[in-house]
Scaffold this motif. Structure first.
Motif, PDB file in Angstrom:
ATOM      1  N   ILE B   4      -7.101  20.977   2.724  1.00  0.00           N
ATOM      2  CA  ILE B   4      -6.513  22.259   3.096  1.00  0.00           C
ATOM      3  C   ILE B   4      -5.000  22.200   2.929  1.00  0.00           C
ATOM      4  CG2 ILE B   4      -6.168  23.863   4.998  1.00  0.00           C
ATOM      5  CD1 ILE B   4      -8.915  22.754   6.062  1.00  0.00           C
ATOM      6  N   ILE B 111     -18.267  21.650  -3.070  1.00  0.00           N
ATOM      7  CA  ILE B 111     -18.962  21.051  -1.922  1.00  0.00           C
ATOM      8  C   ILE B 111     -19.329  22.085  -0.863  1.00  0.00           C
ATOM      9  CG2 ILE B 111     -18.053  18.700  -2.170  1.00  0.00           C
ATOM     10  CD1 ILE B 111     -16.138  19.535   0.205  1.00  0.00           C
ATOM     11  N   ILE B 112     -19.075  23.358  -1.160  1.00  0.00           N
ATOM     12  CA  ILE B 112     -19.419  24.395  -0.182  1.00  0.00           C
ATOM     13  C   ILE B 112     -20.915  24.696  -0.266  1.00  0.00           C
ATOM     14  CG2 ILE B 112     -18.968  26.756   0.573  1.00  0.00           C
ATOM     15  CD1 ILE B 112     -16.224  26.493  -0.769  1.00  0.00           C
ATOM     16  N   LYS B 113     -21.556  24.818   0.903  1.00  0.00           N
ATOM     17  CA  LYS B 113     -22.985  25.097   0.910  1.00  0.00           C
ATOM     18  C   LYS B 113     -23.281  26.590   0.888  1.00  0.00           C
ATOM     19  CE  LYS B 113     -25.553  22.783   3.867  1.00  0.00           C
ATOM     20  NZ  LYS B 113     -25.549  22.454   5.303  1.00  0.00           N
ATOM     21  N   ALA B 114     -22.645  27.353   1.745  1.00  0.00           N
ATOM     22  CA  ALA B 114     -22.966  28.781   1.779  1.00  0.00           C
ATOM     23  C   ALA B 114     -21.783  29.655   2.176  1.00  0.00           C
ATOM     24  CB  ALA B 114     -24.121  29.046   2.737  1.00  0.00           C
ATOM     25  N   ASP B 115     -20.874  29.129   2.970  1.00  0.00           N
ATOM     26  CA  ASP B 115     -19.815  29.966   3.522  1.00  0.00           C
ATOM     27  C   ASP B 115     -18.547  29.862   2.675  1.00  0.00           C
ATOM     28  OD1 ASP B 115     -18.170  31.480   4.992  1.00  0.00           O
ATOM     29  OD2 ASP B 115     -18.212  30.254   6.806  1.00  0.00           O
ATOM     30  N   PHE B 117     -15.984  31.845   2.837  1.00  0.00           N
ATOM     31  CA  PHE B 117     -14.903  32.629   3.439  1.00  0.00           C
ATOM     32  C   PHE B 117     -13.540  31.967   3.261  1.00  0.00           C
ATOM     33  CE2 PHE B 117     -12.127  33.525   7.050  1.00  0.00           C
ATOM     34  CZ  PHE B 117     -11.946  34.882   6.861  1.00  0.00           C
ATOM     35  N   LEU B 118     -13.420  30.713   3.685  1.00  0.00           N
ATOM     36  CA  LEU B 118     -12.128  30.024   3.603  1.00  0.00           C
ATOM     37  C   LEU B 118     -11.682  29.871   2.152  1.00  0.00           C
ATOM     38  CD1 LEU B 118     -11.832  27.093   6.172  1.00  0.00           C
ATOM     39  CD2 LEU B 118     -10.417  29.127   5.957  1.00  0.00           C
TER      40      LEU B 118
END
Lengths: 311, 139
Positions: B4, B111-115, B117-118
């Motif tokens: 981040i 590496i994001i599974k579903a969310d 948003f960020l």
């Protein structure tokens, strides 16, 4: 640094409503959450003590994770997608006055309330490994009963081939359900022979007490040889059906999460490896075991099945 | 976490250029990236076999390595002396930061599974900064 001096902070306070300011802090806090720096503050005293036997047949003698680790590092998207979100938002799950409906192809449809769940069955403590599809794991002392004792009560008909599970839908209160991250409500399913396997468990407690909200209060499934997402939390309905039921993650990305989703170090997730895992609280990685180390109890379920195709 | 910081501090290069000099921020970003890489190696107990099998098979790991590699020439040419010596070529070379930015975003995205948003939030912030930057420079 200049940009964060006192003057700027004061100025920001003046123009920002405190409510939003605090909310923003909370968002930042969860964004920067790190599993090693945890202060668990939402273990409310609403959990009841349970009486139970200790199981020796299926339990592992590995060192269990601490209650702090188990209640502050969770995937429970209904309460938010960050690892600490389920703990921080635990009170948003209204788990009192619960009704669990058992229906479908059965002789006896049932409705169980929270009290039935802890009194109708002989509870026992089982210490199981839990392996997440994200390649981390824990050892958890669950309290509950075998799913098959519930199945015996419901008496499924001969044509019931699968068991389907459905979790709570409460868009008003559950912060994660305000966005369509997944197709709510969360659903999971097992083949009948998987459901009656003695390892498959309905958990109502953890560490001697009823389940904390972030762990799927008041009633959840535990299937220790499958990836954690199969072990659906906060169940409101169990249906016996004749066709393969919808499973939320499978529906979300069928090429990444199969119906079976057995823990298997020889079948990688398309984007990351399943060969190794990080045991929460441990340094480094350990090798992942086929069926999460439960081969002895379950490999007869999958004889003549290509586990690479049926992942 | 470091991911981040990296993603946020790369655009900071433009954002606060009148506050702090961009070179320091660029170097800080590189150091944070190195630390992130070090943590990854540590997490794998510096096991050569594990690290190699990751590098061979995982896209998100490959994107990370590539971003790190591309960062090195930028760090090496960050001295005044080399900057003057390279002249216009220096500016062309340092446009690599845009490629590094895309690779870091990919490194995260994979590496994001579903969310998302960020991720979308970072993307929106970055695009906004790039658009503002372009306007400022062209006017």
């Amino acid at each position: 640094m200049k940009i964060f001096n006192k003057y700027n902070l004061d100025k920001e306070n003046e123009i920002t409503d405190e409510k939003y300011f605090l909310n923003r802090r909370k968002i930042m806090a969860s964004a920067f959450a790190f599993p090693f720096l945890i202060n668990s503050n939402s273990l409310v005293a609403s959990q009841k003590k349970l009486s139970f036997n200790k199981d020796l047949e299926y339990s592992t003698n590995e060192k269990t994770n601490t209650i702090k680790q188990i209640t502050s590092y969770n995937n429970f998207y209904e309460l938010g997608t960050g690892k600490r979100d389920p703990m921080l938002n635990a009170d948003k799950l209204k788990s009192h006055e619960w009704k669990l409906t058992i229906d479908g192809l059965v002789e006896n449809s049932l409705i169980l309330d929270s009290d039935d769940l802890i009194k109708k069955f002989q509870l026992e403590e089982r210490i199981y490994r839990l392996r997440c599809v994200e390649a981390w794991s824990m050892v958890v002392p669950w309290i509950g009963f075998e799913l098959r004792s519930l199945i015996n009560l419901a008496k499924p008909l001969y044509n019931a081939k699968y068991v389907s599970f459905e979790s709570i839908l409460d868009k008003e209160n559950l912060p994660g359900q305000k966005r369509n991250i997944l197709n709510w409500p969360y659903k999971e399913g097992l083949r009948m022979d998987e459901a009656i396997n003695p390892l498959t468990m309905i958990a109502v407690g953890l560490y001697g007490k009823t389940l904390p909200n972030q762990n799927g209060s008041p009633v959840r499934l535990i299937v220790p040889w499958k990836y954690g997402f199969k072990s659906i939390k906060s169940i409101v309905k169990i249906s016996f059906v004749d066709q393969k039921p919808t499973c939320t993650w499978n529906e979300q990305a069928p090429n990444e999460y199969g119906f079976y989703s057995n823990v298997n170090p020889y079948v990688d997730h398309p984007r990351w490896t399943q060969k190794r895992e990080r045991r929460i609280g441990e340094f480094g990685k350990r090798d992942t075991l086929l069926f999460n180390g439960y081969s002895k109890f379950v490999d007869n379920l999958y004889t003549n099945m290509d586990l690479k195709k049926n992942f | 976490m470091s991911m981040i910081i990296i993603i946020l501090s790369v655009p900071l290069l433009y954002f606060v250029k009148n506050f702090i000099d961009r070179r320091s921020l660029g170097l800080i970003t590189f150091v944070v990236t190195l630390f992130h890489f070090f943590l990854y190696l540590l997490d794998n107990s510096f096991n050569f076999k594990y690290i190699m099998s990751d590098l061979i098979s995982l896209w998100f790991i490959q994107a990370g390595y590539l971003a790190l590699l591309l960062f090195i020439p930028l760090v090496l040419t960050s001295t005044d002396k080399l900057r003057n010596k390279l002249g216009n070529k220096w500016f062309t070379l340092h446009r690599l930061i845009y490629l590094i930015l895309v690779l870091s975003l990919l490194h995260y995205y994979l590496i994001i599974k579903a969310d998302y948003f960020l991720f979308n939030l970072y993307l929106a912030i970055l695009l906004a900064i790039l658009i503002i930057k372009r306007r400022v420079y062209s006017s």
